[in-house]
Motif scaffolding. Sequence first.
Motif, PDB file in Angstrom:
ATOM      1  N   TYR A  27      38.926  30.705  35.566  1.00  0.00           N
ATOM      2  CA  TYR A  27      37.988  30.437  34.475  1.00  0.00           C
ATOM      3  C   TYR A  27      36.836  31.429  34.445  1.00  0.00           C
ATOM      4  O   TYR A  27      36.212  31.636  33.394  1.00  0.00           O
ATOM      5  CB  TYR A  27      37.449  29.001  34.593  1.00  0.00           C
ATOM      6  CG  TYR A  27      36.612  28.593  33.406  1.00  0.00           C
ATOM      7  CD1 TYR A  27      37.166  28.563  32.119  1.00  0.00           C
ATOM      8  CD2 TYR A  27      35.272  28.264  33.542  1.00  0.00           C
ATOM      9  CE1 TYR A  27      36.411  28.217  31.014  1.00  0.00           C
ATOM     10  CE2 TYR A  27      34.507  27.908  32.435  1.00  0.00           C
ATOM     11  CZ  TYR A  27      35.082  27.885  31.181  1.00  0.00           C
ATOM     12  OH  TYR A  27      34.336  27.545  30.086  1.00  0.00           O
ATOM     13  N   LEU A  28      36.580  32.073  35.570  1.00  0.00           N
ATOM     14  CA  LEU A  28      35.410  32.945  35.702  1.00  0.00           C
ATOM     15  C   LEU A  28      35.309  34.009  34.598  1.00  0.00           C
ATOM     16  O   LEU A  28      34.231  34.193  33.999  1.00  0.00           O
ATOM     17  CB  LEU A  28      35.414  33.607  37.085  1.00  0.00           C
ATOM     18  CG  LEU A  28      34.048  34.019  37.647  1.00  0.00           C
ATOM     19  CD1 LEU A  28      33.105  32.828  37.692  1.00  0.00           C
ATOM     20  CD2 LEU A  28      34.213  34.608  39.040  1.00  0.00           C
ATOM     21  N   ALA A  37      40.481  23.729  43.261  1.00  0.00           N
ATOM     22  CA  ALA A  37      39.260  23.979  42.491  1.00  0.00           C
ATOM     23  C   ALA A  37      38.869  25.458  42.551  1.00  0.00           C
ATOM     24  O   ALA A  37      38.336  26.005  41.584  1.00  0.00           O
ATOM     25  CB  ALA A  37      38.124  23.105  43.017  1.00  0.00           C
ATOM     26  N   ILE A  38      39.159  26.071  43.694  1.00  0.00           N
ATOM     27  CA  ILE A  38      38.825  27.509  43.841  1.00  0.00           C
ATOM     28  C   ILE A  38      39.659  28.331  42.862  1.00  0.00           C
ATOM     29  O   ILE A  38      39.163  29.217  42.175  1.00  0.00           O
ATOM     30  CB  ILE A  38      39.073  27.972  45.295  1.00  0.00           C
ATOM     31  CG1 ILE A  38      38.120  27.233  46.227  1.00  0.00           C
ATOM     32  CG2 ILE A  38      38.902  29.488  45.430  1.00  0.00           C
ATOM     33  CD1 ILE A  38      38.415  27.425  47.690  1.00  0.00           C
ATOM     34  N   VAL A  57      33.490  33.069  31.369  1.00  0.00           N
ATOM     35  CA  VAL A  57      32.043  32.852  31.293  1.00  0.00           C
ATOM     36  C   VAL A  57      31.262  34.168  31.375  1.00  0.00           C
ATOM     37  O   VAL A  57      30.056  34.180  31.209  1.00  0.00           O
ATOM     38  CB  VAL A  57      31.537  31.878  32.398  1.00  0.00           C
ATOM     39  CG1 VAL A  57      32.144  30.520  32.215  1.00  0.00           C
ATOM     40  CG2 VAL A  57      31.825  32.411  33.784  1.00  0.00           C
ATOM     41  N   ILE A  84      41.252  26.065  30.329  1.00  0.00           N
ATOM     42  CA  ILE A  84      40.436  24.894  30.692  1.00  0.00           C
ATOM     43  C   ILE A  84      40.613  23.786  29.654  1.00  0.00           C
ATOM     44  O   ILE A  84      40.627  22.602  29.987  1.00  0.00           O
ATOM     45  CB  ILE A  84      38.953  25.302  30.850  1.00  0.00           C
ATOM     46  CG1 ILE A  84      38.250  24.397  31.857  1.00  0.00           C
ATOM     47  CG2 ILE A  84      38.186  25.279  29.560  1.00  0.00           C
ATOM     48  CD1 ILE A  84      38.519  24.721  33.273  1.00  0.00           C
ATOM     49  N   GLY A 137      40.947  32.154  30.407  1.00  0.00           N
ATOM     50  CA  GLY A 137      40.455  30.968  31.122  1.00  0.00           C
ATOM     51  C   GLY A 137      39.927  29.883  30.205  1.00  0.00           C
ATOM     52  O   GLY A 137      40.063  28.690  30.506  1.00  0.00           O
ATOM     53  N   SER A 138      39.338  30.272  29.085  1.00  0.00           N
ATOM     54  CA  SER A 138      38.787  29.255  28.182  1.00  0.00           C
ATOM     55  C   SER A 138      39.898  28.423  27.561  1.00  0.00           C
ATOM     56  O   SER A 138      39.771  27.205  27.410  1.00  0.00           O
ATOM     57  CB  SER A 138      37.945  29.912  27.084  1.00  0.00           C
ATOM     58  OG  SER A 138      38.703  30.897  26.430  1.00  0.00           O
ATOM     59  N   ARG A 175      41.040  27.241  40.102  1.00  0.00           N
ATOM     60  CA  ARG A 175      40.588  26.958  38.729  1.00  0.00           C
ATOM     61  C   ARG A 175      39.344  27.786  38.409  1.00  0.00           C
ATOM     62  O   ARG A 175      39.206  28.333  37.316  1.00  0.00           O
ATOM     63  CB  ARG A 175      40.271  25.470  38.578  1.00  0.00           C
ATOM     64  CG  ARG A 175      41.512  24.605  38.517  1.00  0.00           C
ATOM     65  CD  ARG A 175      41.156  23.138  38.506  1.00  0.00           C
ATOM     66  NE  ARG A 175      42.352  22.304  38.580  1.00  0.00           N
ATOM     67  CZ  ARG A 175      42.345  21.010  38.881  1.00  0.00           C
ATOM     68  NH1 ARG A 175      41.197  20.401  39.139  1.00  0.00           N
ATOM     69  NH2 ARG A 175      43.463  20.329  38.926  1.00  0.00           N
ATOM     70  N   THR A 176      38.442  27.891  39.378  1.00  0.00           N
ATOM     71  CA  THR A 176      37.213  28.673  39.169  1.00  0.00           C
ATOM     72  C   THR A 176      37.546  30.145  38.959  1.00  0.00           C
ATOM     73  O   THR A 176      36.993  30.800  38.058  1.00  0.00           O
ATOM     74  CB  THR A 176      36.281  28.516  40.389  1.00  0.00           C
ATOM     75  OG1 THR A 176      36.081  27.131  40.629  1.00  0.00           O
ATOM     76  CG2 THR A 176      34.939  29.194  40.146  1.00  0.00           C
ATOM     77  N   ILE A 177      38.440  30.648  39.783  1.00  0.00           N
ATOM     78  CA  ILE A 177      38.794  32.081  39.686  1.00  0.00           C
ATOM     79  C   ILE A 177      39.350  32.398  38.302  1.00  0.00           C
ATOM     80  O   ILE A 177      38.962  33.371  37.667  1.00  0.00           O
ATOM     81  CB  ILE A 177      39.816  32.457  40.784  1.00  0.00           C
ATOM     82  CG1 ILE A 177      39.137  32.450  42.159  1.00  0.00           C
ATOM     83  CG2 ILE A 177      40.459  33.821  40.498  1.00  0.00           C
ATOM     84  CD1 ILE A 177      40.096  32.578  43.325  1.00  0.00           C
TER      85      ILE A 177
END
Lengths: 455, 325
Positions: free
Chosen positions: B137-138, B130-131, B141, B199, B195-196, B133-135
Amino acid sequence: MDITTLQSNMTRRSFLGKSTLAVATALGAGSLLDACGSPASSTPGKTTVSIMLFPTSELSQAEINAFEAANPNIVVNLIPYDTTKLSAMYAAGSPPDLVRVTGATDLPGIVARGLAVDLTERFNSSSVFNNGNLLPVGDVYRWDGKAQGQGPRYGAPIDWSLDLMLWYNKTLFDQRNIPYPSATTPMTYDELLTLAKKLTVVEGGKLKTLGLNTFIGTFWYAHVVQMLAQRGTSLFSSDLSKADFTTPDAMAALQWFVDLAQAHVGDTPLDPQADWGNNSFPANRLAIMCAGYWFGGHIIQPDPVLGVGDKVGFAPAPQFGTSHVDGVAGATGLYMATQCKHQDEAWKLLEFVCGGKGSAMHVADGSGLPSVKSNFSDLPSTQPWQAQALQAVNNELPYESVLKFTPYATTGAIINAMEQSITPVMQKKISLQQGAENLTNSVNLLISQGQSVIG
Amino acid sequence: MAHLITPGASPLTQREKHIHTGNVSKHHRKWKRYSSRTFYLFASPWILGFLLLTLFPMIYALLLSLTNWDGLSLRWKWIGLKNYITAIHDPMTWLAIERTFLYTLIAVPGSIALGMILALLLNRQLPGIAIFRTIFYLPAVVPVVASAITWRLILDRDYGSLNAFLGFFHISSITWLDDPWAFFSLLMLTFWGVGSSMIISLAGLQNLPQELQEAARLEGASTLQTFFRISLPLISPVLLFEAITGVIFALQVLYQSYALSVTQNGIGVATSIYVYGIHVLNAFVNNEVAYAAALLWILFLVILVVTLILLRVGSFWVYYEVERD
């Protein structure tokens, strides 16, 4: 729910009809809200005058407070300057009462479009501007339909400068053991470029110290117009309806800018900089900044290091010919929109901001020269650099000239055209002749489009 | 609710009783009377939004494009299709279109492919996934303008960190924000926000029926074969969605190139990142508001045609599990 019932009730025609009604209602409601005006305008017994300027730098809250105290029946509605918003307000038929304009370059175009009120009578009867108090620079706000500086008067500058003079950073000159420019004898453009090369420091392909910033993104057009005026010629035909960048003098002026870019001494399309000199000059990264007197009040005076003592100097504008010309390329000021409903009140505010107490408050920090003689005593001179800058301006005032710009195309549009046509020359992709021809065609197209609107 | 159902009583509600006892017509009349009002009431936010914020501006722009209004003047006139004819004959229009299509041709497939690769890597049940994936995707945003300005600082020739980094390897400074590098810088900025795309592809991958993949593996299919023969066809509708939205965004690209350009008047150097958005912006700066409106309508028609082509071509390679109408 019985779907057939819904379908029978909701025909395409009724759907569109009701939707249109809804939109019309919403638009009507918006119009009604517009008609109500701003909250300030509904203040009983008071009239609101709207004015579009840059807040603080062009009209401070202290100035607004002083005006409202002196005119208790008038409320000032300061709208931050925004060209998109201005267009939208014009489209809606409700522009601000007083509107910012770069007088030297754009006032004729505004008048020619029928946007400004003739204020000649008010100027003639004004105790602030009359009796020779208004300086000759105020004439950039005159336009007789053919020439600037003649005919009816449509506004006045808030402040002005001889815009192509030179501020220099003494620290950087001292580091290179280079003597300071003369405060009385102007350099030639070629001498300026040679000096800029000496002051430029390049390390590893990076410009560590910029020799010169000509303010090319704002004043490239003005530079060329002034360079030609110094040679006694003009970029434009006598009726300002045609431009020609292919004349020997115009091409020589363009060639100087090509040489400037290829010398890599500062901000040009080949070496674009993230700032326009506002950061690099105080940071001792820029040796010479081509800007008017206002730069002292806006950039130098607030700086904790440069704003004290004798670390900067001010020199005359460079020359390109035998006629000594130091021109006005800005003279930002105000005109009154033809839709203005409270002209008496708006005139009071214009008078206050452009020549009265507001003007005195505005120029007190050196943010420009006042448009009236009586406010010259308010200019700052306590610091040695301020006194020297004032002296340099006074030395140049005899050579002040109103430069000739076409009313049919905006400065921004012409600078865009210059960038698009001459950048390939700087990159050695096309010849100067080709670039000058492309530029002439582009600018004349802009002029013809402008003429088609103005008529 | 058992206490409401008394012995011997029907468990029907009062309304249902009315229906069963012949009061249907009365209540239907009431429902009929208010049915369309109810519909309009609930649909009105969207209808109003569409009409006021989409249709009205579009029609306004269309009418504007048929005039010579400059954004200020009180004098204007109808000039028919002159703005469209001028646009077609303007070489800068074609330069802008060429650049924009080149950008689209690289950015859209590149973003989809990179997003898919990242999605495949992150579609695993590993500790701390999850970390990661967050990195990844960041960046998606972060507001576009903020990221573009950050990149402008990184790419600055004289003070940017990228050139400083290259300097350690004795590579001389590169003018990232001018011709010809600026175009690559724009692509770099685009791919940074991959990242978009990732996802969406990840969501598509996680929605795949596992039994098909397991069956393929039992039959001896390799990982690549499973991906190309099972996974890819199944998520092809997702890829079509990404392609269409990606193309629309790419053809409209403006903020990234605008914020990356560093000239004082804010307009990009003509020969570097001269995309269509900047062309339109130039027209606004030049007080050619009506001409800019014509350019925007041309862009709208181009996007419409490209989208229709994509949808038509998509029918040949997109796999739908259910029969389409």
